[in-house]
Design a protein around this motif. Structure first.
Motif, PDB file in Angstrom:
ATOM      1  N   UNK A  12       0.847  -1.200   0.000  1.00 49.60           N
ATOM      2  CA  UNK A  12       0.000   0.000   0.000  1.00 49.60           C
ATOM      3  C   UNK A  12       0.880   1.247   0.000  1.00 49.60           C
ATOM      4  N   UNK A  13       1.962   1.213   0.777  1.00 55.21           N
ATOM      5  CA  UNK A  13       2.876   2.349   0.818  1.00 55.21           C
ATOM      6  C   UNK A  13       3.623   2.540  -0.479  1.00 55.21           C
ATOM      7  N   UNK A  25       4.725   8.711   4.141  1.00 49.26           N
ATOM      8  CA  UNK A  25       3.516   9.035   4.901  1.00 49.26           C
ATOM      9  C   UNK A  25       2.558   7.856   5.048  1.00 49.26           C
ATOM     10  N   UNK A  26       2.417   7.074   3.995  1.00 49.63           N
ATOM     11  CA  UNK A  26       1.509   5.928   4.046  1.00 49.63           C
ATOM     12  C   UNK A  26       2.065   4.867   4.993  1.00 49.63           C
ATOM     13  N   UNK A  27       3.349   4.605   4.918  1.00 50.40           N
ATOM     14  CA  UNK A  27       3.978   3.624   5.808  1.00 50.40           C
ATOM     15  C   UNK A  27       3.859   4.089   7.255  1.00 50.40           C
ATOM     16  N   UNK A  28       4.111   5.361   7.489  1.00 45.25           N
ATOM     17  CA  UNK A  28       3.999   5.891   8.848  1.00 45.25           C
ATOM     18  C   UNK A  28       2.570   5.770   9.361  1.00 45.25           C
ATOM     19  N   UNK A  29       1.615   6.159   8.557  1.00 49.34           N
ATOM     20  CA  UNK A  29       0.212   6.097   8.966  1.00 49.34           C
ATOM     21  C   UNK A  29      -0.217   4.652   9.229  1.00 49.34           C
ATOM     22  N   UNK A  30       0.168   3.749   8.338  1.00 51.96           N
ATOM     23  CA  UNK A  30      -0.288   2.361   8.441  1.00 51.96           C
ATOM     24  C   UNK A  30       0.423   1.600   9.559  1.00 51.96           C
ATOM     25  N   UNK A  31       1.750   1.591   9.539  1.00 52.30           N
ATOM     26  CA  UNK A  31       2.493   0.736  10.469  1.00 52.30           C
ATOM     27  C   UNK A  31       2.730   1.366  11.838  1.00 52.30           C
ATOM     28  N   UNK A  32       2.892   2.696  11.878  1.00 51.71           N
ATOM     29  CA  UNK A  32       3.174   3.353  13.155  1.00 51.71           C
ATOM     30  C   UNK A  32       1.887   3.743  13.864  1.00 51.71           C
ATOM     31  N   UNK A  33       1.024   4.451  13.169  1.00 53.63           N
ATOM     32  CA  UNK A  33      -0.145   5.027  13.835  1.00 53.63           C
ATOM     33  C   UNK A  33      -1.334   4.071  13.928  1.00 53.63           C
ATOM     34  N   UNK A  34      -1.604   3.300  12.857  1.00 49.66           N
ATOM     35  CA  UNK A  34      -2.787   2.433  12.883  1.00 49.66           C
ATOM     36  C   UNK A  34      -2.519   1.080  13.540  1.00 49.66           C
ATOM     37  N   UNK A 117       4.119  17.120  -1.051  1.00 53.52           N
ATOM     38  CA  UNK A 117       3.335  17.470   0.129  1.00 53.52           C
ATOM     39  C   UNK A 117       3.238  16.334   1.121  1.00 53.52           C
ATOM     40  N   UNK A 118       3.035  15.119   0.614  1.00 55.54           N
ATOM     41  CA  UNK A 118       2.976  13.944   1.495  1.00 55.54           C
ATOM     42  C   UNK A 118       4.303  13.730   2.199  1.00 55.54           C
ATOM     43  N   UNK A 119       5.390  13.916   1.469  1.00 59.55           N
ATOM     44  CA  UNK A 119       6.713  13.755   2.054  1.00 59.55           C
ATOM     45  C   UNK A 119       6.945  14.764   3.166  1.00 59.55           C
ATOM     46  N   UNK A 120       6.554  15.991   2.939  1.00 64.43           N
ATOM     47  CA  UNK A 120       6.692  17.018   3.970  1.00 64.43           C
ATOM     48  C   UNK A 120       5.830  16.678   5.181  1.00 64.43           C
ATOM     49  N   UNK A 121       4.620  16.191   4.940  1.00 64.07           N
ATOM     50  CA  UNK A 121       3.729  15.818   6.042  1.00 64.07           C
ATOM     51  C   UNK A 121       4.321  14.697   6.881  1.00 64.07           C
ATOM     52  N   UNK A 122       5.046  13.782   6.264  1.00 63.93           N
ATOM     53  CA  UNK A 122       5.683  12.700   7.022  1.00 63.93           C
ATOM     54  C   UNK A 122       6.963  13.169   7.688  1.00 63.93           C
ATOM     55  N   UNK A 123       7.657  14.122   7.075  1.00 66.29           N
ATOM     56  CA  UNK A 123       8.940  14.569   7.620  1.00 66.29           C
ATOM     57  C   UNK A 123       8.765  15.321   8.935  1.00 66.29           C
TER      58      UNK A 123
END
Length: 177
Positions: A12-13, A25-34, A117-123
């Motif tokens: 997915x990431x 951002x997708x990896x962070x949202x999926x594996x870290x936060x969810x 933008x996604x990269x900045x949001x994850x950074x």
């Protein structure tokens, strides 16, 4: 961790990004936060390991898989990393002539902007976790200025940062991890 589920989470990431750290951002949202399979610190380490080793930036997916499930997780990450390329190469070959069309170029440009933008949001959350003391902040600020104002290869910046980090304790400066 079910390796098939890990593969699909990492896929997915990788499938939502076109290259490198845009999938972060997708990896962070999926594996870290969810799913809480990875900490922010482990994600930072996976990115740092990949940035300090040769090869594509997207290899951090392999490191993330390793942190979650060891060698089988790394293999799942590797498969998730190569799957989009295996799918997109025939598509690009098929549609190669269409890329010159202004609408297609416009769509691709918008995807690049959205990825930035996604990269900045994850950074930002990763930086919040990594910038724990004044030395780390100074290293990051100097690195940012050097990258934005020079054509210095990032390898030299990584080596310089490592030298500063190794020298800091002998100068009486501590870097908190």
């Amino acid at each position: 961790m079910n390796l098939v589920l890990l593969y699909f989470l990492l896929l997915k990431g990788t499938i939502t990004a076109f290259a490198g750290l845009a999938s972060l951002p997708v990896v962070q949202e999926t594996l870290v936060l969810q799913h809480h399979l990875l900490s922010e610190k482990e994600l930072n380490e996976a990115v740092a390991i990949t940035r300090s080793t040769p090869g594509p930036v997207g290899l951090y997916i392999v490191s993330v898989g390793y942190f979650v499930a060891g060698i089988p997780g790394a293999i799942a990450g590797w498969l998730a990393m190569i799957t989009p390329a295996l799918l997109i190469i025939p598509l690009v070959h098929f549609a190669g002539r269409k890329f010159e069309h202004p609408r297609v170029r416009s769509v691709l440009q918008c995807v690049v902007i959205a990825s930035a933008g996604l990269l900045l949001a994850a950074a930002i959350p990763l930086a919040r976790d990594a910038l724990t003391d004044p030395i780390a902040v100074v290293i990051a600020a100097v690195g940012l200025v050097v990258l934005l104002t020079t054509e210095l290869d990032t390898l030299w910046l990584i080596i310089g940062s490592a030298v500063v980090a190794l020298s800091a304790p002998s100068l009486g400066l501590l870097i908190r991890m």
